[in-house]
Design a protein around this motif. Structure first.
Motif, mmCIF file in Angstrom:
data_model
loop_
_atom_site.group_PDB
_atom_site.id
_atom_site.type_symbol
_atom_site.label_atom_id
_atom_site.label_comp_id
_atom_site.label_asym_id
_atom_site.label_seq_id
_atom_site.Cartn_x
_atom_site.Cartn_y
_atom_site.Cartn_z
ATOM 1 N N SER A 23 -5.098 36.865 86.790
ATOM 2 C CA SER A 23 -6.270 37.529 86.206
ATOM 3 C C SER A 23 -7.501 37.353 87.090
ATOM 4 O O SER A 23 -8.284 38.299 87.285
ATOM 5 C CB SER A 23 -6.543 36.972 84.811
ATOM 6 O OG SER A 23 -6.727 35.564 84.857
ATOM 7 N N ASP A 24 -7.679 36.148 87.645
ATOM 8 C CA ASP A 24 -8.828 35.899 88.527
ATOM 9 C C ASP A 24 -8.737 36.729 89.800
ATOM 10 O O ASP A 24 -9.737 37.315 90.256
ATOM 11 C CB ASP A 24 -8.906 34.420 88.888
ATOM 12 C CG ASP A 24 -9.247 33.545 87.699
ATOM 13 O OD1 ASP A 24 -9.770 34.084 86.705
ATOM 14 O OD2 ASP A 24 -8.993 32.329 87.765
ATOM 15 N N ALA A 26 -7.157 39.533 90.282
ATOM 16 C CA ALA A 26 -7.358 40.954 89.990
ATOM 17 C C ALA A 26 -8.842 41.300 89.942
ATOM 18 O O ALA A 26 -9.275 42.354 90.436
ATOM 19 C CB ALA A 26 -6.678 41.302 88.661
ATOM 20 N N LYS A 27 -9.646 40.397 89.374
ATOM 21 C CA LYS A 27 -11.086 40.625 89.307
ATOM 22 C C LYS A 27 -11.735 40.508 90.687
ATOM 23 O O LYS A 27 -12.614 41.295 91.045
ATOM 24 C CB LYS A 27 -11.718 39.620 88.345
ATOM 25 C CG LYS A 27 -11.324 39.823 86.895
ATOM 26 C CD LYS A 27 -11.895 38.727 86.010
ATOM 27 C CE LYS A 27 -11.435 38.889 84.565
ATOM 28 N NZ LYS A 27 -11.924 37.771 83.697
ATOM 29 N N ILE A 28 -11.304 39.512 91.454
ATOM 30 C CA ILE A 28 -11.885 39.297 92.785
ATOM 31 C C ILE A 28 -11.640 40.494 93.701
ATOM 32 O O ILE A 28 -12.540 40.950 94.420
ATOM 33 C CB ILE A 28 -11.296 38.017 93.416
ATOM 34 C CG1 ILE A 28 -11.790 36.783 92.659
ATOM 35 C CG2 ILE A 28 -11.669 37.921 94.899
ATOM 36 C CD1 ILE A 28 -11.097 35.492 93.070
ATOM 37 N N HIS A 30 -10.567 43.585 92.715
ATOM 38 C CA HIS A 30 -10.772 44.870 92.039
ATOM 39 C C HIS A 30 -9.499 45.718 92.045
ATOM 40 O O HIS A 30 -9.531 46.922 92.366
ATOM 41 C CB HIS A 30 -11.925 45.645 92.690
ATOM 42 C CG HIS A 30 -13.204 44.879 92.757
ATOM 43 N ND1 HIS A 30 -13.960 44.568 91.637
ATOM 44 C CD2 HIS A 30 -13.864 44.315 93.819
ATOM 45 C CE1 HIS A 30 -15.031 43.872 92.014
ATOM 46 N NE2 HIS A 30 -14.993 43.699 93.312
ATOM 47 N N THR A 32 -5.377 45.998 89.904
ATOM 48 C CA THR A 32 -4.704 45.674 88.652
ATOM 49 C C THR A 32 -3.931 44.356 88.782
ATOM 50 O O THR A 32 -3.590 43.922 89.901
ATOM 51 C CB THR A 32 -3.721 46.782 88.248
ATOM 52 O OG1 THR A 32 -2.659 46.838 89.217
ATOM 53 C CG2 THR A 32 -4.426 48.128 88.173
ATOM 54 N N GLU A 33 -3.656 43.763 87.645
ATOM 55 C CA GLU A 33 -2.864 42.532 87.644
ATOM 56 C C GLU A 33 -1.453 42.788 88.174
ATOM 57 O O GLU A 33 -0.852 41.916 88.801
ATOM 58 C CB GLU A 33 -2.810 41.939 86.233
ATOM 59 C CG GLU A 33 -4.166 41.409 85.758
ATOM 60 C CD GLU A 33 -4.070 40.613 84.469
ATOM 61 O OE1 GLU A 33 -2.936 40.394 83.972
ATOM 62 O OE2 GLU A 33 -5.128 40.206 83.945
#
Length: 254
Positions: A23-24, A26-28, A30, A32-33
């Motif tokens: 999850s981290d 994917a955010k870093i 940009h 999808t998981e």
């Protein structure tokens, strides 16, 4: 960003932090998981990591030796916090044996900045080079021996013979892993022997170990956990560790 570049950055983050979460990441980055999971699958296929629930951990074999330059960047904040606590245990006039670990190097830097007048006996070529060339109040004694380039450590018969000549106030060591059943663990036999002897030659042994070392095994058993007088770490270990250390009179400083 290309997938290859993203996977390289994932490995850089994993090397520094030892564990990453899908999850981290994917955010870093940009993405999808599912994209991150595919990245981790490819990296696992290259034997660079091990996927775990929700993320991945660095793939390490029990006898793997991380080069010194790479070790300096791993858990550096934790090591600095440990050194900040341990510095109050060493006083003017003390004699110490110091291994070649990066955590012990951070402690020596703090003792230098505090202008402590101490005698340092070490098998670390890096420490000898650093503290013989800078202004400090250290008396430096080098063991001699055969150089292990990965760790900048001297080992072998010459090293052991030198250490046997001295009896010191403290042995400062780190380790590759700590296991309640197996004890203090190292990745190679020659440096394990050096650390064992340092502990034997000291009135007290201080083990500097960050949270990642607890519950980890390595290739060689270096000694019993109760062989050390004190463990300085950055995070309070689990209740099983606290109970064990209390029962065996090993002081815990967090």
């Amino acid at each position: 960003m290309l997938g290859l570049e993203r996977r390289q950055q994932i490995m850089q983050k994993l090397t520094a932090e030892r564990k990453v979460y899908v999850s981290d990441l994917a955010k870093i980055f940009h993405v999808t998981e599912e994209t991150i999971r595919r990245d981790l699958e490819k990296l696992e296929g290259a034997d660079l990591l091990r996927r775990s629930y929700g993320g991945a951990i660095l793939a390490e074999h029990t006898n793997e030796e991380v080069p010194y330059a790479r070790r300096t960047g791993i858990n550096s904040e934790s090591k600095n916090a440990i050194a900040a606590k341990a510095q109050d245990l060493i006083h003017d006039g003390d004699t110490i044996m110091v291994d070649s670990s990066t955590t012990c190097e951070m402690l020596l830097k703090r003792l230098r900045d505090l202008q402590r007048s101490i005698t340092v006996i070490t098998n670390s070529v890096r420490l000898m080079n650093t503290y013989s060339m800078t202004a400090n109040k250290f008396t430096m004694i080098c063991t001699g021996g055969t150089l292990r380039t990965n760790s900048c450590a001297l080992t072998g018969a010459m090293t052991m013979a030198c250490l046997r000549q001295f009896y010191v106030d403290f042995a400062l060591i780190s380790c590759k892993g700590l296991d309640l059943g197996k004890g203090i663990m190292e990745s190679n036999e020659s440096e394990s022997h050096v650390k064992q002897l340092m502990m034997h030659q000291a009135k007290e042994s201080l083990l500097l170990a960050d949270h990642s070392k607890f519950g980890r095994t390595a290739f060689v058993r270096c000694g019993n956990i109760e062989d050390v007088s004190c463990i300085v770490t950055d995070t309070l270990p689990g209740e099983d560790w606290q109970t064990y250390l209390s029962e065996h009179n090993v002081k815990l400083i967090v």
